[in-house]
Design an enzyme around this catalytic site. Structure first.
Site, PDB file in Angstrom:
ATOM      1  CE1 TYR A 149      26.289  20.584 -33.714  1.00  0.00           C
ATOM      2  CE2 TYR A 149      28.169  22.073 -33.642  1.00  0.00           C
ATOM      3  CZ  TYR A 149      27.525  20.933 -33.209  1.00  0.00           C
ATOM      4  OH  TYR A 149      28.118  20.140 -32.249  1.00  0.00           O
TER       5      TYR A 149
HETATM    6  P1  NAD Z   1      27.173  11.342 -32.995  1.00  0.00           P
HETATM    7  O1  NAD Z   1      26.271  11.723 -34.109  1.00  0.00           O
HETATM    8  O2  NAD Z   1      28.163  10.255 -33.243  1.00  0.00           O
HETATM    9  O3  NAD Z   1      26.297  10.961 -31.717  1.00  0.00           O
HETATM   10  C1  NAD Z   1      25.066  11.571 -31.413  1.00  0.00           C
HETATM   11  C2  NAD Z   1      24.010  10.473 -31.260  1.00  0.00           C
HETATM   12  O4  NAD Z   1      22.779  11.063 -30.821  1.00  0.00           O
HETATM   13  C3  NAD Z   1      23.700   9.716 -32.540  1.00  0.00           C
HETATM   14  O5  NAD Z   1      23.963   8.330 -32.395  1.00  0.00           O
HETATM   15  C4  NAD Z   1      22.193   9.974 -32.796  1.00  0.00           C
HETATM   16  O6  NAD Z   1      21.534   8.858 -33.318  1.00  0.00           O
HETATM   17  C5  NAD Z   1      21.716  10.351 -31.410  1.00  0.00           C
HETATM   18  N1  NAD Z   1      20.529  11.226 -31.385  1.00  0.00           N
HETATM   19  C6  NAD Z   1      20.350  12.379 -32.084  1.00  0.00           C
HETATM   20  N2  NAD Z   1      19.146  12.923 -31.794  1.00  0.00           N
HETATM   21  C7  NAD Z   1      18.559  12.099 -30.868  1.00  0.00           C
HETATM   22  C8  NAD Z   1      17.319  12.131 -30.180  1.00  0.00           C
HETATM   23  N3  NAD Z   1      16.428  13.107 -30.372  1.00  0.00           N
HETATM   24  N4  NAD Z   1      17.041  11.138 -29.299  1.00  0.00           N
HETATM   25  C9  NAD Z   1      17.938  10.134 -29.101  1.00  0.00           C
HETATM   26  N5  NAD Z   1      19.119  10.052 -29.732  1.00  0.00           N
HETATM   27  C10 NAD Z   1      19.426  11.031 -30.619  1.00  0.00           C
HETATM   28  O7  NAD Z   1      27.948  12.678 -32.543  1.00  0.00           O
HETATM   29  P2  NAD Z   1      29.214  12.888 -31.588  1.00  0.00           P
HETATM   30  O8  NAD Z   1      30.327  13.380 -32.408  1.00  0.00           O
HETATM   31  O9  NAD Z   1      29.385  11.701 -30.721  1.00  0.00           O
HETATM   32  O10 NAD Z   1      28.705  14.111 -30.712  1.00  0.00           O
HETATM   33  C11 NAD Z   1      28.014  13.911 -29.485  1.00  0.00           C
HETATM   34  C12 NAD Z   1      27.588  15.257 -28.923  1.00  0.00           C
HETATM   35  O11 NAD Z   1      28.729  16.080 -28.706  1.00  0.00           O
HETATM   36  C13 NAD Z   1      26.660  16.043 -29.858  1.00  0.00           C
HETATM   37  O12 NAD Z   1      25.668  16.677 -29.061  1.00  0.00           O
HETATM   38  C14 NAD Z   1      27.584  17.082 -30.480  1.00  0.00           C
HETATM   39  O13 NAD Z   1      26.881  18.253 -30.821  1.00  0.00           O
HETATM   40  C15 NAD Z   1      28.556  17.330 -29.355  1.00  0.00           C
HETATM   41  N6  NAD Z   1      29.872  17.781 -29.805  1.00  0.00           N
HETATM   42  C16 NAD Z   1      30.636  16.955 -30.583  1.00  0.00           C
HETATM   43  C17 NAD Z   1      31.916  17.369 -30.961  1.00  0.00           C
HETATM   44  C18 NAD Z   1      32.806  16.516 -31.800  1.00  0.00           C
HETATM   45  O14 NAD Z   1      33.904  16.973 -32.156  1.00  0.00           O
HETATM   46  N7  NAD Z   1      32.426  15.276 -32.116  1.00  0.00           N
HETATM   47  C19 NAD Z   1      32.393  18.631 -30.556  1.00  0.00           C
HETATM   48  C20 NAD Z   1      31.555  19.444 -29.802  1.00  0.00           C
HETATM   49  C21 NAD Z   1      30.307  19.005 -29.404  1.00  0.00           C
HETATM   50  C1  UGA Z   2      33.660  19.471 -35.037  1.00  0.00           C
HETATM   51  C2  UGA Z   2      32.375  18.600 -34.946  1.00  0.00           C
HETATM   52  O1  UGA Z   2      32.060  18.048 -36.210  1.00  0.00           O
HETATM   53  C3  UGA Z   2      31.195  19.357 -34.412  1.00  0.00           C
HETATM   54  O2  UGA Z   2      30.147  18.433 -34.138  1.00  0.00           O
HETATM   55  C4  UGA Z   2      31.608  20.076 -33.189  1.00  0.00           C
HETATM   56  O3  UGA Z   2      30.606  20.729 -32.560  1.00  0.00           O
HETATM   57  C5  UGA Z   2      32.778  20.990 -33.432  1.00  0.00           C
HETATM   58  O4  UGA Z   2      33.873  20.181 -33.857  1.00  0.00           O
HETATM   59  C6  UGA Z   2      33.207  21.728 -32.192  1.00  0.00           C
HETATM   60  O5  UGA Z   2      34.390  21.735 -31.834  1.00  0.00           O
HETATM   61  O6  UGA Z   2      32.350  22.294 -31.540  1.00  0.00           O
HETATM   62  P1  UGA Z   2      34.845  20.746 -37.005  1.00  0.00           P
HETATM   63  O7  UGA Z   2      35.840  21.542 -36.234  1.00  0.00           O
HETATM   64  O8  UGA Z   2      34.336  21.324 -38.273  1.00  0.00           O
HETATM   65  O9  UGA Z   2      33.543  20.384 -36.134  1.00  0.00           O
HETATM   66  O10 UGA Z   2      35.521  19.305 -37.207  1.00  0.00           O
HETATM   67  P2  UGA Z   2      36.020  18.487 -38.468  1.00  0.00           P
HETATM   68  O11 UGA Z   2      34.890  17.992 -39.281  1.00  0.00           O
HETATM   69  O12 UGA Z   2      36.960  17.459 -37.951  1.00  0.00           O
HETATM   70  O13 UGA Z   2      36.799  19.554 -39.362  1.00  0.00           O
HETATM   71  C7  UGA Z   2      38.043  20.114 -38.977  1.00  0.00           C
HETATM   72  C8  UGA Z   2      38.556  21.013 -40.085  1.00  0.00           C
HETATM   73  O14 UGA Z   2      38.851  20.217 -41.219  1.00  0.00           O
HETATM   74  C9  UGA Z   2      37.539  22.051 -40.544  1.00  0.00           C
HETATM   75  O15 UGA Z   2      38.179  23.289 -40.703  1.00  0.00           O
HETATM   76  C10 UGA Z   2      37.055  21.558 -41.915  1.00  0.00           C
HETATM   77  O16 UGA Z   2      36.784  22.557 -42.809  1.00  0.00           O
HETATM   78  C11 UGA Z   2      38.238  20.737 -42.377  1.00  0.00           C
HETATM   79  N1  UGA Z   2      37.795  19.609 -43.253  1.00  0.00           N
HETATM   80  C12 UGA Z   2      36.925  18.680 -42.778  1.00  0.00           C
HETATM   81  C13 UGA Z   2      38.269  19.512 -44.541  1.00  0.00           C
HETATM   82  O17 UGA Z   2      39.053  20.365 -45.007  1.00  0.00           O
HETATM   83  N2  UGA Z   2      37.877  18.453 -45.306  1.00  0.00           N
HETATM   84  C14 UGA Z   2      37.025  17.496 -44.846  1.00  0.00           C
HETATM   85  O18 UGA Z   2      36.704  16.545 -45.601  1.00  0.00           O
HETATM   86  C15 UGA Z   2      36.536  17.605 -43.542  1.00  0.00           C
END
Ligand code: NAD
Ligand code: UGA
Length: 317
Positions: A149
């Site tokens: 990822y």
């Molecule tokens: P999310 O899955 O809730 O939202 C992403 C959306 O994109 C989904 O609704 C999905 O249906 C849509 N999608 C995926 N592929 C597509 C495509 N080809 N065309 C149109 N739509 C498409 O995820 P999120 O947590 O809201 O994350 C949003 C973005 O931020 C992602 O790119 C993710 O990698 C990035 N990001 C998220 C986090 C986090 O902590 N949530 C951290 C770092 C980066």
């Molecule tokens: C999150 C998002 O899911 C990614 O899309 C994103 O890109 C990433 O942050 C980022 O910062 O770039 P992550 O940090 O793994 O990834 O977020 P969580 O799923 O909230 O997990 C946080 C921590 O909790 C991790 O260390 C994970 O191992 C732990 N965890 C998570 C558990 O111990 N149990 C669970 O059921 C879920």
């Protein structure tokens, strides 16, 4: 201003769309409604963006006519993608390259041809640092992802930077650090922990629980997007950390949730998961200097706000 939000049905995209709509912008939201998690949850997010100035396009960025979509669009918030660090191994990697790399490259090609585009904000990720060179990690530290990822998010970020440098496409990449708050994805830690605490289920902890995150509250992430979109002085290809300023272990998060829940949590500790970084922590000096952004929501307040949201969605009323 006419804005396009990709991934508008997702956690972060829908939060950005609601903010734009509340400020009177015209918003086009595009989303493929992928089945990474429940489509009902995405439809629920969309139901909260219904407004006269909102148009939803249900389509895949890899298939859509993007030139037509971008007509008159001034700002793109590119949130669409396949999230989830721990599921990106094996055959699933093809989904990550398609949704994160190919879709972004296709969008950048259309952005290059656009006559109206002022800014493209890309949702980058702290996961590209892997087990980082130093803490707090600076944007100039070497990216060394440890999950497929992270590789896909880094590749797409590089594409944004090089379309900025080569063609002047006005990209800004925001490296989000684990975003949380209301509407957080169901596969992410806080939503899973809070739901389990409310309904009495067991919480699975990966590894020791001593892993540390720089969790960032959703409203702070939305604010960073607004500043990145509407601040004129940013150079095409810029990259900024968007980190919440919390350095807290998963075990400490459990203590906070237990305090709010008011009863002991049921915890099951299982093995660590490949691709999970041990620690994230972002230096935010650059974004503070360039955009005047600093996270405002302390982690304890943010968890309490997400817990309140959890009560409204996970408990029968
Ligand atoms: P999310 O899955 O809730 O939202 C992403 C959306 O994109 C989904 O609704 C999905 O249906 C849509 N999608 C995926 N592929 C597509 C495509 N080809 N065309 C149109 N739509 C498409 O995820 P999120 O947590 O809201 O994350 C949003 C973005 O931020 C992602 O790119 C993710 O990698 C990035 N990001 C998220 C986090 C986090 O902590 N949530 C951290 C770092 C980066
Ligand atoms: C999150 C998002 O899911 C990614 O899309 C994103 O890109 C990433 O942050 C980022 O910062 O770039 P992550 O940090 O793994 O990834 O977020 P969580 O799923 O909230 O997990 C946080 C921590 O909790 C991790 O260390 C994970 O191992 C732990 N965890 C998570 C558990 O111990 N149990 C669970 O059921 C879920």
């Amino acid at each position: 201003m006419k804005a396009l939000v990709t991934g508008a049905a997702g956690f972060i995209g829908s939060s950005i769309a609601r903010r734009l709509l509340s400020e009177g912008h015209t918003v086009i939201g595009v989303d493929a409604l992928t089945d990474y998690y429940s489509i009902e949850l995405k439809q629920q997010n969309l139901s909260e963006t219904q407004a006269e100035n909102f148009t939803f396009v249900h389509a895949d960025l890899n298939e859509l006519d993007l030139d037509e979509l971008l007509v008159g669009v001034g700002i793109i918030f590119h949130e669409a993608g396949q999230p989830g660090v721990r599921k990106s191994w094996g055959d699933d990697f093809a989904i990550y390259t398609s949704q994160n790399v190919n879709a972004t490259q296709r969008l950048l090609e259309a952005a290059k041809r656009s006559k109206s585009l002022k800014r493209l904000v890309y949702a980058s990720s702290s996961s590209l640092y892997g087990d980082a060179q130093s803490y707090p990690t600076a944007e100039t530290d070497l990216p060394q992802p440890i999950s497929p990822y992270g590789v896909s998010k880094l590749a797409a970020e590089h594409l944004c930077t090089l379309y900025g440098r080569n063609f002047g496409v006005p990209t800004v990449s925001l490296r989000y650090f684990t975003v949380y708050g209301p509407r957080q994805r169901p596969d992410m830690a806080f939503t899973r922990f809070i739901r389990a605490a409310l309904v009495g289920d067991e919480i699975s902890i990966f590894g020791t629980g001593e892993q540390i995150r720089d969790f960032t509250y959703i409203d702070d992430v939305v604010e960073a997007n607004m500043l990145a979109a509407f601040t004129d002085s940013v150079e095409p290809g810029a990259v900024f950390n968007v980190a919440g300023g919390s350095s807290i272990s998963v075990n400490e998060v459990l203590d906070v949730i237990e305090g709010i829940a008011g009863h002991p949590l049921r915890i099951n500790r299982i093995g660590s998961v490949p691709g999970d970084v041990f620690r994230t922590g972002g230096l935010t000096r650059e974004i503070e200097l360039a955009l005047g952004w600093k996270a405002k929501v302390p982690i304890e307040d943010g968890i309490a706000l997400q817990f309140d949201w959890g009560r409204s969605v996970f408990l029968d009323h």
